[in-house]
Design a protein around this motif. Structure first.
Motif, PDB file in Angstrom:
ATOM      1  N   CYS A 147       0.859  -1.184   0.000  1.00 16.66           N
ATOM      2  CA  CYS A 147       0.000   0.000   0.000  1.00 16.66           C
ATOM      3  C   CYS A 147       0.895   1.233   0.000  1.00 16.66           C
ATOM      4  O   CYS A 147       2.102   1.135   0.230  1.00 16.66           O
ATOM      5  CB  CYS A 147      -0.918  -0.004   1.215  1.00 16.66           C
ATOM      6  N   PRO A 148       0.341   2.421  -0.234  1.00 20.11           N
ATOM      7  CA  PRO A 148       1.163   3.633  -0.145  1.00 20.11           C
ATOM      8  C   PRO A 148       1.646   3.854   1.289  1.00 20.11           C
ATOM      9  O   PRO A 148       1.059   3.359   2.242  1.00 20.11           O
ATOM     10  CB  PRO A 148       0.189   4.744  -0.581  1.00 20.11           C
ATOM     11  N   PHE A 149       2.720   4.618   1.430  1.00 14.98           N
ATOM     12  CA  PHE A 149       3.169   4.980   2.763  1.00 14.98           C
ATOM     13  C   PHE A 149       2.086   5.792   3.473  1.00 14.98           C
ATOM     14  O   PHE A 149       1.347   6.555   2.854  1.00 14.98           O
ATOM     15  CB  PHE A 149       4.458   5.811   2.701  1.00 14.98           C
ATOM     16  N   SER A 150       2.027   5.613   4.775  1.00 14.98           N
ATOM     17  CA  SER A 150       1.065   6.353   5.586  1.00 14.98           C
ATOM     18  C   SER A 150       1.428   7.828   5.621  1.00 14.98           C
ATOM     19  O   SER A 150       2.557   8.233   5.304  1.00 14.98           O
ATOM     20  CB  SER A 150       1.060   5.818   7.019  1.00 14.98           C
ATOM     21  N   LYS A 151       0.483   8.633   6.041  1.00 16.41           N
ATOM     22  CA  LYS A 151       0.785  10.013   6.381  1.00 16.41           C
ATOM     23  C   LYS A 151       1.794  10.002   7.524  1.00 16.41           C
ATOM     24  O   LYS A 151       1.718   9.175   8.433  1.00 16.41           O
ATOM     25  CB  LYS A 151      -0.497  10.726   6.805  1.00 16.41           C
ATOM     26  N   GLU A 152       2.743  10.923   7.505  1.00 18.63           N
ATOM     27  CA  GLU A 152       3.777  10.935   8.529  1.00 18.63           C
ATOM     28  C   GLU A 152       3.209  11.280   9.903  1.00 18.63           C
ATOM     29  O   GLU A 152       2.440  12.229  10.047  1.00 18.63           O
ATOM     30  CB  GLU A 152       4.877  11.940   8.181  1.00 18.63           C
ATOM     31  N   SER A 153       3.601  10.498  10.897  1.00 18.91           N
ATOM     32  CA  SER A 153       3.419  10.865  12.296  1.00 18.91           C
ATOM     33  C   SER A 153       4.762  11.363  12.807  1.00 18.91           C
ATOM     34  O   SER A 153       5.796  11.220  12.126  1.00 18.91           O
ATOM     35  CB  SER A 153       2.959   9.669  13.120  1.00 18.91           C
ATOM     36  N   TRP A 154       4.772  11.921  13.992  1.00 24.56           N
ATOM     37  CA  TRP A 154       6.036  12.377  14.555  1.00 24.56           C
ATOM     38  C   TRP A 154       6.063  12.169  16.057  1.00 24.56           C
ATOM     39  O   TRP A 154       5.035  12.012  16.707  1.00 24.56           O
ATOM     40  CB  TRP A 154       6.310  13.849  14.215  1.00 24.56           C
ATOM     41  N   PHE A 155       7.263  12.173  16.578  1.00 26.12           N
ATOM     42  CA  PHE A 155       7.461  12.210  18.019  1.00 26.12           C
ATOM     43  C   PHE A 155       8.725  13.008  18.279  1.00 26.12           C
ATOM     44  O   PHE A 155       9.600  13.139  17.407  1.00 26.12           O
ATOM     45  CB  PHE A 155       7.560  10.805  18.628  1.00 26.12           C
ATOM     46  N   GLU A 156       8.806  13.568  19.464  1.00 27.10           N
ATOM     47  CA  GLU A 156       9.980  14.347  19.824  1.00 27.10           C
ATOM     48  C   GLU A 156      10.512  13.843  21.156  1.00 27.10           C
ATOM     49  O   GLU A 156       9.747  13.677  22.113  1.00 27.10           O
ATOM     50  CB  GLU A 156       9.637  15.830  19.915  1.00 27.10           C
ATOM     51  N   THR A 157      11.809  13.580  21.186  1.00 25.92           N
ATOM     52  CA  THR A 157      12.410  13.090  22.420  1.00 25.92           C
ATOM     53  C   THR A 157      12.535  14.216  23.437  1.00 25.92           C
ATOM     54  O   THR A 157      12.590  15.402  23.094  1.00 25.92           O
ATOM     55  CB  THR A 157      13.803  12.495  22.144  1.00 25.92           C
ATOM     56  N   GLY A 158      12.587  13.817  24.694  1.00 26.89           N
ATOM     57  CA  GLY A 158      12.810  14.761  25.772  1.00 26.89           C
ATOM     58  C   GLY A 158      14.292  14.868  26.068  1.00 26.89           C
ATOM     59  O   GLY A 158      15.144  14.801  25.174  1.00 26.89           O
ATOM     60  N   LEU A 159      14.607  14.991  27.341  1.00 25.35           N
ATOM     61  CA  LEU A 159      15.998  15.201  27.732  1.00 25.35           C
ATOM     62  C   LEU A 159      16.829  13.918  27.716  1.00 25.35           C
ATOM     63  O   LEU A 159      18.060  13.975  27.675  1.00 25.35           O
ATOM     64  CB  LEU A 159      16.042  15.829  29.126  1.00 25.35           C
ATOM     65  N   LEU A 160      16.144  12.770  27.761  1.00 28.12           N
ATOM     66  CA  LEU A 160      16.825  11.479  27.776  1.00 28.12           C
ATOM     67  C   LEU A 160      17.961  11.474  28.811  1.00 28.12           C
ATOM     68  O   LEU A 160      17.799  12.001  29.910  1.00 28.12           O
ATOM     69  CB  LEU A 160      17.332  11.131  26.380  1.00 28.12           C
ATOM     70  N   GLU A 161      19.129  10.920  28.435  1.00 33.65           N
ATOM     71  CA  GLU A 161      20.213  10.804  29.412  1.00 33.65           C
ATOM     72  C   GLU A 161      20.810  12.159  29.777  1.00 33.65           C
ATOM     73  O   GLU A 161      21.496  12.287  30.806  1.00 33.65           O
ATOM     74  CB  GLU A 161      21.330   9.893  28.887  1.00 33.65           C
ATOM     75  N   ASP A 162      20.591  13.176  28.938  1.00 31.09           N
ATOM     76  CA  ASP A 162      21.150  14.494  29.250  1.00 31.09           C
ATOM     77  C   ASP A 162      20.643  15.005  30.591  1.00 31.09           C
ATOM     78  O   ASP A 162      21.385  15.658  31.342  1.00 31.09           O
ATOM     79  CB  ASP A 162      20.792  15.503  28.159  1.00 31.09           C
ATOM     80  N   GLY A 163      19.386  14.725  30.882  1.00 32.19           N
ATOM     81  CA  GLY A 163      18.788  15.202  32.118  1.00 32.19           C
ATOM     82  C   GLY A 163      18.739  16.717  32.169  1.00 32.19           C
ATOM     83  O   GLY A 163      18.992  17.424  31.188  1.00 32.19           O
ATOM     84  N   PHE A 164      18.391  17.226  33.332  1.00 28.36           N
ATOM     85  CA  PHE A 164      18.278  18.666  33.538  1.00 28.36           C
ATOM     86  C   PHE A 164      19.642  19.263  33.873  1.00 28.36           C
ATOM     87  O   PHE A 164      20.332  18.794  34.786  1.00 28.36           O
ATOM     88  CB  PHE A 164      17.309  18.960  34.690  1.00 28.36           C
ATOM     89  N   GLN A 165      20.016  20.310  33.139  1.00 26.04           N
ATOM     90  CA  GLN A 165      21.139  21.144  33.574  1.00 26.04           C
ATOM     91  C   GLN A 165      20.697  22.023  34.737  1.00 26.04           C
ATOM     92  O   GLN A 165      21.493  22.402  35.589  1.00 26.04           O
ATOM     93  CB  GLN A 165      21.615  22.046  32.432  1.00 26.04           C
ATOM     94  N   ALA A 166      19.433  22.369  34.732  1.00 30.68           N
ATOM     95  CA  ALA A 166      18.873  23.273  35.736  1.00 30.68           C
ATOM     96  C   ALA A 166      18.853  22.616  37.115  1.00 30.68           C
ATOM     97  O   ALA A 166      18.933  21.386  37.249  1.00 30.68           O
ATOM     98  CB  ALA A 166      17.461  23.678  35.340  1.00 30.68           C
TER      99      ALA A 166
END
Length: 913
Positions: A96-115
């Motif tokens: 079938c055709p490719f789906s409409k694009e979905s997205w996700f955005e990562t958070g801080l992950l291992e970087d954690g808060f500098q604050a």
């Protein structure tokens, strides 16, 4: 190319386009539609990209049996947006055709808060005095109006400057308390009461806000208000405070990316300044008081003179428990206009919104200086039509107050929430109120189920179930939105199957189970409330003789994952909870083996079976049995008279579920659990035999009792042979008939009642119970104009007396699951509805019904009508599933697609036209 095949849905970790994920290996879930018939998926191809660079290209790979794909590409980068697209191949190997694009955005992950954590200048909160737990159940004058121990919310602001055009900006924030954030006076996000509630010591959620459009070149202002929330505020049956701390705190980190590629980070630090808020207090139970005379106008905007504000203190608190919020937050689901303005017989001014909800209000008023508005919330009026505060207990005030200045004001208390239908207004003339709306608050969830039939009272019952669920999916699954607002394990264990039909609860409840695992005690016990608020835990142990566990409640650690697997067919749910399950069964085994008082007088047979009976420790039993509640000590009587049978039966039921879980883990993951299965099978046989020998007579009597719930539990535990089981069922039906086909069952047993009746050939008895309108029954609530499910069957008596009780408890709404399967006709033939059984009950007295469910594979529809012996039905089956349509003694095998049938059905048998 198969243009008729379409990937129509694609989510990430159970959420649509989630912003801020801390998951290293997100799971993608998809559904496919097709205009064709008998369609199956053979291969799939998923592509994850970052801007224009492909990060993971799976290539054409075989499709798994279930529609879940775990990310298997390179490590994801923090603070990065990824797009996802997917295509599949059908059984003819056409893509079938490719789906409409979905997205996700990562958070801080291992970087954690500098604050770092910061704290506003404040006095330490004063804990509520300890009180005896039995005060909870008795009205006392000093239970209300204890606002002298409340303290102000805190406003904080941070000025910063930007030196160019912003391409992207994200604000990461959390609080010790609940908070709202603004950027240059514009609210960040659309959620309420962030960061929500979780097991704060182990996991405290941070939120991610998209704020790019709110920023400007030059001076900008980040502003926050933080109030007590679950961290400091009153929570629990005894209204205790300072559960997790006695000081408000805030952490935030603003990440800015300029169009020219430069970056800038603004963190919570001593440059953040603070001042007491015009919100003089805000408590989840008591309510919110705002004094507009103390409002510092413009404090959220650039240009405000904050020279008198004080620098925040930089704290040293650990940031190790901070994780990105794994579920969507609490949102304003709906605004309700007032249905009526009432002047009660007592002369009170009361607004009726026509529906019991969880939420807050928004009121627009034209005020004079020093006008003082008071709003009191309730779910019911009394039998005379007067305002009634229906909730007892310390600090359960549900009162909001507003001190005014001259002018037009909008009052929307958003640092608290209430359970209500009615609002009593005092302190201000009615003509000064220009408008008032109720704001329905709930966690954002995907609606998946619909049911409607020819009986309008059954339809109202369904609406009541949905409204109670909506009110209690509130960051966690709560029991009620007024008196407790806590995650009682027993309530959701009983209601989960119904809840998973109405809404997609896979991620919501999986996350809550993560909190449960964090709260499991060293000995394997599972608290009855999750999160296990420390001072509520103390109270439960006072009640439970040192224990904060109970059969039927703590069993949620096994039963709830099993229910979720049956609904969604995601084996990872069973895998990630398995160690918790094993430890919990070890706890039960040790507790069951305790030597009870009077053991020396036991016969040898009693001593031998003692270790298999879970009648030690604390058990709620068949909670809230109607006939016993007529006594002043009815709750305790019900517990005492049912705990032994009910606790032991839950042991068998839970072991049975555990064995099925083990079997699935062997089949799907190849886990080497054969020895465990053999051992637990022998244990289950011993438990069932012990129940039968201890409690069930040869005539089918259970503990020589007339309580319906004991017979239901014995039947559900499968502890008897076929002949004795028939006699137990006969006894149950006899009790129902003697009670006028009215219910006398409590929390533990009620969810099993209808199925055990049908299973043993008593479908007509089940129909009688469903359509019963006298008390106690489901439709009795409807007859009494309920708009939600009540905590007690007879919260309003047949004589019309309105009791002090919760009128928004979803547990008894567990009947929904049976309605959807039998009258609606949609049943899971295998986990996740991979195989579907369409089997409506044509003898229930319903002439037509429409039922639809968005399953993990797509939408299932059963739309049927039965009139003049003609049965017409339209069935929709999702791609990649199979189904069977059962009509009396005929079975038709179906593939995916839409199917229309018409049958002529005489008294017996079926004629196909």
């Amino acid at each position: 190319m198969n243009e008729s095949l379409l990937v129509d849905y694609l989510d990430v970790d159970g959420r649509c386009n989630p912003l801020g994920l801390d998951t290293k290996h997100p799971v993608f879930h998809y559904t496919v539609t097709s205009s064709g018939y008998d369609k199956h998926i053979t291969y799939l191809h998923i592509v994850v990209s970052r801007i224009d660079d492909i990060v993971w290209d799976s290539g054409k790979i075989p499709a798994s049996e279930h529609p879940y794909i775990t990310y298997a590409g390179p490590n994801l980068q923090s603070k990065t947006r990824y797009t996802v697209k997917l295509r599949v191949w059908d059984e003819q190997h056409l893509p079938c055709p490719f789906s409409k694009e979905s997205w996700f955005e990562t958070g801080l992950l291992e970087d954690g808060f500098q604050a770092d954590w910061i704290e506003p200048v404040q006095e330490n909160a004063v804990p509520e005095p300890e009180i005896p737990y039995f005060w909870v159940f008795k009205p006392r004058a000093d239970h209300r109006g204890n606002t002298d121990r409340c303290r102000p919310a805190q406003n904080m602001r941070r000025a910063f400057s930007l030196s160019g055009r912003v391409a992207k900006a994200r604000l990461y924030a959390s609080a010790h308390g609940v908070y709202e954030a603004w950027v240059n006076g514009e609210k960040a996000g659309n959620t309420y009461l962030d960061p929500g509630i979780s097991t704060y010591q182990k996991r405290l959620y941070y939120q991610t806000f998209e704020i790019t459009e709110s920023l400007q070149e030059g001076e900008n202002i980040l502003s926050f208000t933080v109030a007590d929330g679950w961290w400091i505020g009153r929570i629990g049956l005894i209204g205790s405070s300072c559960q997790y701390g006695n000081r408000l705190g805030l952490i935030y980190q603003l990440e800015v990316v300029y169009e020219d590629g430069r970056t800038q980070t603004i963190c919570s630090d001593s440059e953040t300044v603070c001042s007491e808020s015009e919100i003089r207090y805000a408590d989840l139970y008591i309510g919110q008081k705002t004094d507009l005379r103390m409002l510092q106008k413009g404090w959220k905007q650039p240009g405000f003179d904050a020279s008198t504000w004080k620098p925040c203190l930089v704290g040293t608190e650990s940031k190790g428990s901070l994780i990105a919020q794994p579920i969507d937050g609490v949102i304003a689901y709906q605004y309700l206009l007032s249905e009526a303005w009432l002047t009660t017989p007592s002369g009170e001014c009361v607004v009726d919104f026509g529906q019991v909800i969880a939420g807050t209000i928004e009121i627009l008023l034209e005020a004079e200086d020093n006008d003082y508005l008071k709003l009191e919330y309730s779910e019911v009026l009394d039998e005379s039509g007067n305002y009634l505060c229906n909730i007892m207990g310390r600090n359960k005030d549900q009162v909001d107050e507003l001190a005014c200045t001259k002018g037009r004001h909008t009052f929307k208390p958003t640092f608290t929430y209430h359970g209500f239908r009615y609002v009593k207004i005092s302190g201000i003339d009615r003509h000064k109120i220009l408008s008032i709306s109720a704001i329905v608050l709930t966690s954002e969830l995907r609606k998946t189920g619909e049911f409607e039939c020819s009986d309008e009272q059954i339809n109202q019952l369904q609406q009541n179930i949905v409204w109670s669920q909506r009110a209690n999916m509130f960051s966690i699954p709560t029991d009620c939105p007024q008196r407790e607002k806590m995650g009682w394990t027993g309530d959701i264990q009983i209601f989960a199957k119904t809840g998973c039909f109405n809404y997609d609860l896979k991620t919501f409840l999986s996350v809550w189970l993560g909190n449960l695992r964090e709260e499991q005690t060293e000995d394997g016990g599972v608290p009855t409330i999750i999160p296990n608020f420390p001072k509520q835990d103390w109270m439960q142990r006072q009640i439970g003789g040192g224990y904060n566990t109970s059969s039927g409640w703590s069993d949620a650690c096994i039963l709830l994952p099993w229910y979720l697997y049956q609904c969604y067919a995601d084996i990872s749910i069973l895998a990630e909870n398995f160690i918790c399950m094993q430890r919990y069964l070890g706890f039960i085994k040790e507790q069951a083996a305790q030597i009870p008082e009077g053991y020396d007088q036991f016969t040898d047979e009693q001593k031998q079976r003692n270790q298999y009976l879970w009648n030690k420790g604390y058990h709620f039993g068949d909670w809230l049995i109607p006939s016993l509640l007529k006594s002043d000590d009815g709750i305790n009587l019900g517990r005492q008279q049912t705990r032994d049978v009910v606790g032991s039966c839950w042991y068998a039921i839970t072991l049975d579920a555990y064995l099925q879980i083990c079997t699935m883990l062997v089949q799907e993951l190849g886990w080497p659990l054969q020895k465990e299965i053999a051992e637990k099978t022998r244990l289950l046989e011993s438990v069932r035999k012990a129940i039968r020998d201890e409690f069930v007579t040869a005539e089918g009597r259970v503990s020589d009792s007339n309580l319906q719930g004991l017979y239901i539990m014995v039947l559900q535990s499968k502890c008897t042979d076929a002949a004795l089981r028939r006699r137990v069922a006969e006894q149950l039906v006899s009790l129902l008939e003697k009670n006028g086909w009215r219910l006398d069952a409590g929390f533990s047993s009620i969810s099993f009642l209808m199925d055990v009746l049908v299973e043993h050939g008593y479908s007509e008895a089940a129909h009688r119970l469903l359509f019963q309108k006298k008390s106690p029954s489901w439709l009795y609530m409807v007859e009494k104009n309920a708009t939600t499910i009540w905590e007690k069957w007879e919260a309003v008596t047949e004589e019309g007396k309105v009791e002090n009780a919760s009128y928004n408890h979803y547990a008894f709404g567990c009947i929904g699951d049976w309605i959807y399967r039998t009258i609606g006709g949609i049943r899971a033939g295998s986990p996740g509805y991979k195989h579907i059984i369409i089997y409506p009950d044509l003898d229930a007295g319903i002439s037509k019904a429409y039922c639809s469910l968005v399953s993990p594979f797509g939408t299932i529809i059963c739309d049927w009508q039965f009139e003049n012996n003609i049965y017409t039905i339209t069935v929709q089956i999702p791609v990649n599933t199979t189904a069977e349509l059962r009509v009396r003694d005929v079975v038709l095998r179906l593939g995916s697609g839409k199917h229309d049938f018409s049958f002529k059905i005489p008294c017996k048998g079926v004629l196909l036209d």
